[in-house]
Design an enzyme around this catalytic site. Structure first.
Site, PDB file in Angstrom:
ATOM      1  N   PRO A 132     -31.468  -5.936  -3.133  1.00 43.58           N
ATOM      2  CA  PRO A 132     -31.456  -4.666  -3.232  1.00 43.58           C
ATOM      3  C   PRO A 132     -30.522  -3.940  -4.480  1.00 43.58           C
ATOM      4  CG  PRO A 132     -30.598  -5.018  -1.068  1.00 43.58           C
ATOM      5  CD  PRO A 132     -30.959  -6.424  -1.884  1.00 43.58           C
ATOM      6  N   SER A 563      27.183   3.729  -7.637  1.00 45.84           N
ATOM      7  CA  SER A 563      27.526   3.412  -8.860  1.00 45.84           C
ATOM      8  C   SER A 563      27.551   4.528  -9.799  1.00 45.84           C
ATOM      9  CB  SER A 563      26.721   2.411  -9.387  1.00 45.84           C
ATOM     10  OG  SER A 563      25.271   2.675  -8.982  1.00 45.84           O
TER      11      SER A 563
END
Lengths: 667, 267
Positions: A132, A563
């Site tokens: 299909p 940091s």
């Protein structure tokens, strides 16, 4: 000749079997059983499996229905029944209904699933596989086309090439279908105009040429009226080629590959008695008693002792068993052979590898993602395979390739990629022996995609005892490289949340992640360090050295530390660069006011109250990154938005370097 | 290699995959021509053994001659035979005398199949259906999953290619393994002839009539035929345009009867 009494049965022939009752017909045939392969009638000898593909509504089912009708292959009464049903519903008679069996198909006027219908011409037997055209039914088209010998690609003359015309053309090439005829249908709608036909032929020839698909013929037809199907009928006097059926009759059923070495796929080992019987399929080459045979993976070697047959042992005696036959053998040596192994001619064995490049088509609704681990089946081998990298995703319609490496392959896409299996598998790459170069990937219980292996990626001699365990060797073991993803930002900006979530995402993607959290480090490795600039520097240095060790061991390290100082972070970046570890600085950014509002650990509250001295943002500075790899505004975007960006970056960083290319540390 | 050799090898491959991949496969047997080919192929695949139970769903409307064949063949092949009857439905009075053929087929075949599957915990049923028998069977897979309610999800069948199949099942589910899908009626007859496979005598003409397809006696019609050998039958089939199952009443009771039966678990 009474065949029954002559046949040995494993349970022992009984008196009952020697004298069958009248209900058993066994003597009505006069001839003795023929040796296999010599008794088939001409019609059955050359049977062609034919797939019909093309865009939805370009007329596949109508063409097939008409071919069945015109070759008198429709069961008596069926045409009349459908005619009556159409009349009752006030519809025009549709030849397609001869094919569409299911209620829904007739109601919606589309074919839902692959259908196989046999039909014959006086010259040969065909089985039509109707695949299909609806986009969501691609799996059925593959299911059909994968077993076909030849293909009809149908194009609507009025509409010209459409998306599925091209997509199906591409898949025919990937499936290795070489015998193709193009039917240019609905020529009636363009007044049988030669110019329209020529334009479509030129356009499709160019497209298919890029795929190495060269149609044997382009045939102008009008399937609804039967024009151009059986023989020339004067509608297209300018056309000199064969009618469609004549073109099909010229195709051959796919012959075994000439001169290919033995490939014997082991399906099972039977121990019905004391012997070990090795059962399987001769994919290519041939097998005979006395032949040497080597089993891969592994390379154990023996000789074929016997070929087991029933009902008469030792038949057919002379001549080897040829490609395409199911067979059962015993070996001269007591080898441990198991399902999945491939028996091969010792002078021409298959490749053995754990990593390879492949072209894959994907059928599953859930995309195939980098890091996914799925069962791979090749022949009767099964092994877990991980998607290491997607080199490129190919648009099967335009044949354009996306230049950037992708992280996933979506449904109905085709991609070039690298796969790695848990243990070595045996295969033949590059289309030399198609049956042993193609594989499927499973998702759940379903086949989710299929692929063709292009090349084995040969690892540096991993078996060598003196091989140093290098970073590259570790990356090869894990399937990814180590990296450092450095999250920096104010307390409360979202570093811990994102690092934990990223860790989970990476883990699910098959990557080994480690989180280094500031609080955890301070409680252990950095115990005793305070918050003076020197102590902060030392804290970062220790965190950085830990990250480097872990990244060199192969992990993707995610740090969650405030940091605050630029200089410290630059030091980490340069340490990573010197050690060839990919590094990314991620600025997890939320304004101080927002962080203070969140204040998950009540640290700001305590800092404002003077209980925590030198608190970043309050009485100690935070130096924002000047050029972060990634900035995440956690006050403006959701966690999942930030996480998506972060995950994509992390996976790119962890992607192993292409073999032979020096690893670059910069991202 | 001939077309019959190709079909034989493919069927043997499928049977061996079923035997390896499932814990408890069973093979359906109606004593008809196709299921006798199936047993023959199993003997070839497993070197003279049939290493799983054979199930005959007995509707109690079997032709006496077929039952005679069953007794003979069970001993001849050494089959581990399970005969199953839906006693509960028969006790309720379900039968061709009282009920329409679609309901009877459903009760005495599909429901009976469900019962025997549950009783023996089969996770795979090997059947002898062929694509050319019926247009819904034409859409089947070699390994076709059925859910716990026995339903066939024909709208979303799993992909199946390159000899890779659906081999995993969930609790209560099973897979129909269909090794003869690619065979045609003529292939079956040519193979029966080539291999000299024992067959029920009812397929051959007696007094100008024979059976082309065999089912329950009240709803199975014989056809006019003088075919007394397989060669005669093959010649007859080459020119016929009547479908094989035209003599099986339950298929034609109403429009799309077969689709409805099959969606609910019929073979």
């Amino acid at each position: 000749m009474s065949s029954l009494s002559a046949k040995p049965t494993p349970s022992g022939a009984t008196d009952a079997s020697a004298r069958p009752p009248a209900a058993v017909a066994n003597d009505i045939r006069t001839s003795a059983p023929a040796a296999s392969g010599t008794h088939s009638a001409p019609v059955a000898a050359d049977h062609l499996y034919l797939v019909v593909v093309g865009h939805v509504d370009h007329g596949k089912s109508t063409l097939i229905g008409r071919l069945l009708f015109d070759t008198n292959s429709v069961a008596e009464g069926k045409t009349e029944r459908i005619q009556a049903a159409c009349k009752a519903e006030g519809m025009e008679f549709e030849y397609a209904f001869l094919m569409d069996a299911l209620l829904e198909e007739q109601a919606q006027n589309i074919t839902m699933d692959t259908t196989r219908v046999p039909f014959c011409t006086p010259r040969r037997a065909f089985t039509i596989i109707d695949a299909p055209g609806h986009k969501e039914f691609l799996k059925n088209m593959i299911t059909g086309a994968a077993s076909a010998d030849a293909a009809i690609l149908i194009v609507d003359a009025h509409e010209g090439l459409r998306e599925q015309t091209r997509r199906h053309g591409y898949l025919l090439s990937l499936l290795g279908l070489k015998q193709v005829v193009v039917a240019v249908n609905k020529m009636d709608l363009v007044n049988y105009d030669e110019k329209v036909f020529d334009r479509i032929r030129a356009e499709l020839t160019e497209f298919l040429g890029k795929l190495n698909v060269r149609p044997a013929h382009f045939v102008p037809i009008a399937a609804k009226f039967g024009h151009g199907l059986l023989r020339a009928d004067g509608q297209t006097p300018w056309y000199r080629g064969p009618a469609l059926l004549e073109a099909l009759e010229q195709f051959r059923s796919t012959p075994p590959i000439e001169g290919a070495p033995l490939r014997f796929t082991v399906q099972d080992i039977y121990r019905f008695d004391a012997r070990r019987i090795v059962a399987g399929l001769v994919e290519t080459g041939h097998i005979a008693v006395g032949d040497p045979i080597e089993f891969h993976p592994g390379g154990k070697r023996s000789k074929v002792k016997s070929i087991e047959t029933w009902p008469v042992p030792g038949t057919p005696a002379p001549g080897p068993v040829v490609a395409g036959r199911s067979v059962a053998i015993t070996l001269e040596d007591e080898l441990f052979v198991e399902r999945g192994q491939i028996g091969a001619a010792p002078n021409a064995t298959p490749s053995e590898a754990r990593e390879f490049t492949a072209r894959v088509f994907w059928l599953h609704a859930e995309p195939l993602r980098v890091g996914d681990t799925l069962p791979l089946r090749l022949g009767t081998q099964q092994a877990d395979a991980r998607l290491v990298a997607v080199s490129r995703v190919l648009d099967a319609v335009t044949l354009d390739t996306s230049s950037a490496p992708a992280n996933e392959v979506k449904r109905h896409e085709v991609a070039e990629l690298r796969l790695r299996v848990r243990r070595p598998i045996a295969f033949d790459a590059g289309g030399k022996i198609p049956a042993l170069g193609r594989f499927v990937l499973m998702r759940g219980r379903r086949i989710a995609g299929g692929g063709v292996i292009d090349a084995a990626l040969i690892e540096e001699d991993a078996q060598s005892e003196n091989l140093p365990v290098t970073t590259a060797a570790r990356a090869s073991l894990l399937g990814h490289r180590g990296a450092v993803i450095w999250l920096t930002g104010l307390s409360g900006a979202g570093k811990s949340t994102l690092s934990t979530a990223l860790e989970q995402r990476l883990f699910r993607a098959g990557v080994l992640p480690v989180v280094l959290d500031g609080d955890v480090l301070r409680a252990g490795l950095c115990q005793g360090l305070g918050f003076s600039p020197e102590d902060r520097k030392e804290n970062i240095r220790r965190a950085a050295e830990s990250a480097l060790l872990l990244a060199e061991a192969g992990a993707v390290v995610i740090t969650a530390l405030i940091s605050p100082f630029r200089e410290d972070r630059q030091l980490v970046a340069s340490r990573c660069k010197a050690r060839n570890i990919p590094f990314a600085e991620i600025f997890v950014n939320a304004p101080l006011s927002e962080c203070e509002r969140r204040d998950p650990k009540q640290l700001y509250q305590r800092a404002r109250a003077g209980q925590i001295p030198k608190f970043t943002g309050i009485d100690s500075p935070y130096e924002a990154p000047l050029a972060p790899t990634l900035e995440l505004r956690t006050d403006l975007e959701s966690v999942s938005q930030s996480l998506d960006k972060l995950t994509a970056l992390a996976l790119t960083m962890a992607r192993p370097p292409e073999p032979g290319v020096a690893a670059g540390a910069d991202i | 290699m001939s077309h019959l050799d190709e079909l034989e090898s493919q069927s043997i491959y499928l049977l061996r995959e079923a035997y390896h991949n499932f814990e408890k496969p069973g093979m359906l047997w109606s004593m008809g021509k196709d299921s006798n080919v199936l047993i023959w192929l199993a003997k070839k695949a497993f070197c003279g053994h049939v290493p799983f139970p054979i199930v005959h769903v007995d509707t109690t409307y079997e032709f006496p001659e077929m039952l005679e064949f069953r007794t003979w063949a069970r001993e001849h092949y050494g089959l581990d035979l399970i005969v199953w009857i839906n006693e509960e439905a028969r006790a309720r009075g379900i039968g061709y005398e009282t009920t329409d053929p679609v309901t009877v087929t459903h009760e005495l075949k599909s429901v009976a199949l469900q019962q025997v599957l549950g009783a023996h915990k089969f996770d795979a049923l090997i059947t002898g259906i062929r694509r050319d028998e019926d247009s819904t069977r034409a859409k089947e897979r070699y390994f076709s999953p059925r859910n716990a309610e026995f339903e066939w999800d024909y709208k979303d069948q799993p992909p199946e290619f390159w000899n890779h199949f659906t081999t995993d099942v969930g609790p209560g589910e099973h897979v129909r393994v269909q090794p003869l899908l690619d065979w045609t009626e003529i292939d079956i007859w040519r193979y029966l002839e080539r291999e000299n496979v024992p067959l029920p005598g009812m397929y051959f003409s007696r007094n100008g009539r024979r059976y082309r397809s065999l089912g329950c006696w009240p709803i199975t019609k014989d056809i006019a035929s003088n075919a007394t050998t397989i060669n005669d039958i093959v010649e007859e089939l080459k020119v016929t345009r009547t479908s094989e199952r035209a003599g099986r009443a339950q298929d034609h009771h109403e429009r799309n009867a077969m689709q409805k039966l099959r969606a609910k678990g019929f073979m």
